[in-house]
Design an enzyme around this catalytic site. Structure first.
Site, PDB file in Angstrom:
ATOM      1  N   ASP A 184       0.850  -1.192   0.000  1.00 43.43           N
ATOM      2  CA  ASP A 184       0.000   0.000   0.000  1.00 43.43           C
ATOM      3  C   ASP A 184       0.888   1.246   0.000  1.00 43.43           C
ATOM      4  O   ASP A 184       1.401   1.613   1.038  1.00 43.43           O
ATOM      5  CB  ASP A 184      -0.950   0.000   1.191  1.00 43.43           C
ATOM      6  CG  ASP A 184      -0.270  -0.357   2.507  1.00 43.43           C
ATOM      7  OD1 ASP A 184       0.733  -1.108   2.529  1.00 43.43           O
ATOM      8  OD2 ASP A 184      -0.746   0.117   3.555  1.00 43.43           O
ATOM      9  N   GLU A 229      12.352   1.243   7.701  1.00 45.31           N
ATOM     10  CA  GLU A 229      11.414   0.314   7.074  1.00 45.31           C
ATOM     11  C   GLU A 229      11.650   0.122   5.584  1.00 45.31           C
ATOM     12  O   GLU A 229      11.349  -0.935   5.034  1.00 45.31           O
ATOM     13  CB  GLU A 229       9.971   0.779   7.290  1.00 45.31           C
ATOM     14  CG  GLU A 229       9.668   2.077   6.583  1.00 45.31           C
ATOM     15  CD  GLU A 229       8.185   2.364   6.458  1.00 45.31           C
ATOM     16  OE1 GLU A 229       7.382   1.483   6.756  1.00 45.31           O
ATOM     17  OE2 GLU A 229       7.856   3.478   6.054  1.00 45.31           O
TER      18      GLU A 229
END
Length: 537
Positions: free
Chosen positions: A313, A497
């Site tokens: 996403d 991340e």
């Protein structure tokens, strides 16, 4: 969609299980004893929730859903109706007076960049570990055992992140923590019927890429093959969740929930969120995006949510126009990675039945896996591109988007040697950058596109290449990714991340929300790679 309409019995079981856990050691304040356990702020707070999220009183849309009411929600709503009429009413102060802010667990952690990256990661396991939860008045779903969270803004466990986190835990001899996390996921499957995106009530309408079988394999490597049999009931239950509705498929009704009937009658899967409302944690962004298109809002919201279920996403994989997020059509897509994961689930269930000496069930799941393999080959292998791709079942053609999802068939050994050799060439030509692999070649501002590289996709690609003796390219990817991770750690003291693998002078990649540090799956993959034989010169 209200939580009560998704799976009433399962939620009752979850509530009961968690309340029993609380009665054995937890506590609940008198002011909130009557509150329903499964607190859904978008439903319970109504206009207050909308006003806070659209008013953007917090920089991050996830903050308010993660707040915990200090008093009963009924009292909060009564106060809001009354006080909002006052001329000097301050919405942010109203919220701060009546809600506890999310706890910043890792804010006190200080990195020592003189340490080797392995030592830094080992120190972070305890920082990122959460103890068993008590009954919670907010959106956190209590889990009975310790678990590792990603870090940054993410204070809960995430499904597919956890598999890659476990790779590092395994290298560091933390089979105990791996076992606890798998038991938590088994608890969720047993009580609500599936593993949600994360242990928050606002995630109860979707799951994430089904890596539970892979987690079981990691634990079996540490504790023996009886582990497959131990978690067989949960693996079968998860499989039933993903295949629910297939009995309703027909030539006229081609899609139902997460299953799709293909042109030849075979069944493959898609991502599909049960809700068609704005995401609680990204409410304002979703509403604003809806205002840019004439599409029915519910249709757009479901496709956004379904992309969240994919973990990607967002990405051009789901867009009919790679430059416009409002063209997202996730539910139209047969994702090659999802179906490779479900093939692995079928094969793992078959193996568990074989160990359990149930030949009939073994053959049943073997046949299901073989049928899925055949369908993946037919619909997801693009001979012209020489690569595995997603398939648009509505248009009846491959999407044409080259992405690292196409490496999952190699990771799960679905590809032929010739397909793997071709995929390796495509990978080197289209994805390989100075810092590792980009998600796709599309540069559009989405975080699962260029120039970003993500740890899980590096791992899948490296291991997939190794399965087909494409060792030289695998080693090149590993070397570049490890060097970028270590370089960023030395410069910042952080594992993040995602990384910009195209411009390795930058600290990290960009995307939907600010870069997070921690970071569970980056730690896990880097630790897994560092734990291998030394890099070749």
């Amino acid at each position: 969609m209200k939580l009560s309409t998704i799976m009433p019995l399962a939620l009752i079981l979850l509530t009961t299980a968690c309340r029993q856990s609380t009665s054995q050691g937890g506590s609940t304040s008198a002011a909130n004893a009557s509150e329903p356990f499964l607190y859904d702020p978008a439903q319970r707070l109504g206009q207050l929730f909308i006003d806070v999220q659209l008013g953007k009183i917090f920089p991050d849309g996830k903050t308010f859903p993660d707040c915990t009411p200090k008093v009963s929600v009924d009292q909060i709503m009564a106060d809001y109706v009354e006080l909002r009429k006052e001329p000097n009413f301050n919405l942010k102060q109203f919220v701060l007076d009546r809600f506890e802010m999310p706890h910043a667990y890792s804010s006190g952690f200080k990195s020592d960049t003189s340490q080797a990256p392995e030592k830094h990661i080992q120190a972070l396991w305890d920082v990122l570990t959460r103890n068993p939860d008590e009954r919670h008045r907010g959106t956190l779903i209590p889990l009975p055992n310790p678990y590792v969270v990603p870090g940054g803004r993410f204070g809960e466990v995430y499904y597919w992140d956890s598999y890659f986190t476990m790779l590092g835990l395994q290298k560091d001899g933390r089979a105990d923590l791996i076992n606890n996390m798998i038991d938590n996921f088994a608890f969720l499957i047993d009580t609500i019927g599936f593993i949600p995106n994360g242990n928050r009530t606002y995630f109860l309408s979707r799951s994430q890429p089904p890596f539970f079988a892979g987690m079981v394999k990691i634990l079996a490597e540490e504790k023996g093959e009886d582990i497959y049999v131990k978690y067989l009931p949960q693996m079968e239950k998860e499989y039933q969740y993903w295949m629910k509705g297939q009995e309703k498929l027909s030539a006229e009704n081609k899609a139902e929930l997460k299953v799709v009937r293909m042109e030849d009658g075979s069944v493959l899967n898609r991502y599909y969120d049960n809700s068609a409302s704005p995401r609680a944690e990204m409410y304002a962004a979703d509403v604003e995006l809806s205002n840019t298109t004439k599409r029915p809002p519910g249709e757009l919201y479901r496709d956004l949510r379904s992309a969240c279920e994919s973990g990607w996403d967002f990405s051009s994989r789901w867009l009919t126009d790679p430059m416009k997020l409002n063209t997202i059509r996730t539910t139209w897509i047969i994702p090659v990675d999802l179906n490779a994961l479900l093939y692995n689930l079928e094969m793992t269930i078959a193996k568990a039945h074989q160990i359990n000496k149930n030949q009939k069930k073994f053959q049943e799941y073997q046949a299901l896996a073989e049928a899925r393999n055949k369908a993946i080959q037919k619909y997801c292998w693009d001979a012209k591109a020489g690569y595995f791709v997603d398939y648009d079942w509505v248009k009846g053609s491959p999407t044409g988007v080259l992405s690292l999802a196409g490496m999952f068939p190699l990771f799960y050994k679905l590809a032929t040697p010739a397909q793997a050799a071709s995929a390796a060439k495509v990978l080197e030509k289209n994805f390989l950058k100075p810092g590792g692999l980009v998600c796709t070649a599309n540069l559009n501002g989405q975080q699962w596109d260029a120039p970003n590289g993500w740890a899980p996709l590096q791992w899948v690609s490296i291991q997939g290449l190794r399965h087909y003796e494409q060792d030289k390219l695998a080693e090149t990817i590993k070397s570049r990714w490890v060097k970028l991770n270590v370089k960023t750690y030395r410069a910042t003291g952080k594992m993040v991340e995602k990384y910009n693998v195209s411009d390795i002078t930058l600290k990290a990649g960009g995307g939907e929300y600010p870069v997070q540090d921690g970071f569970g799956w980056t730690n896990g993959v880097l630790r897994g790679l560092l734990g291998e034989a030394p890099l070749k010169n």
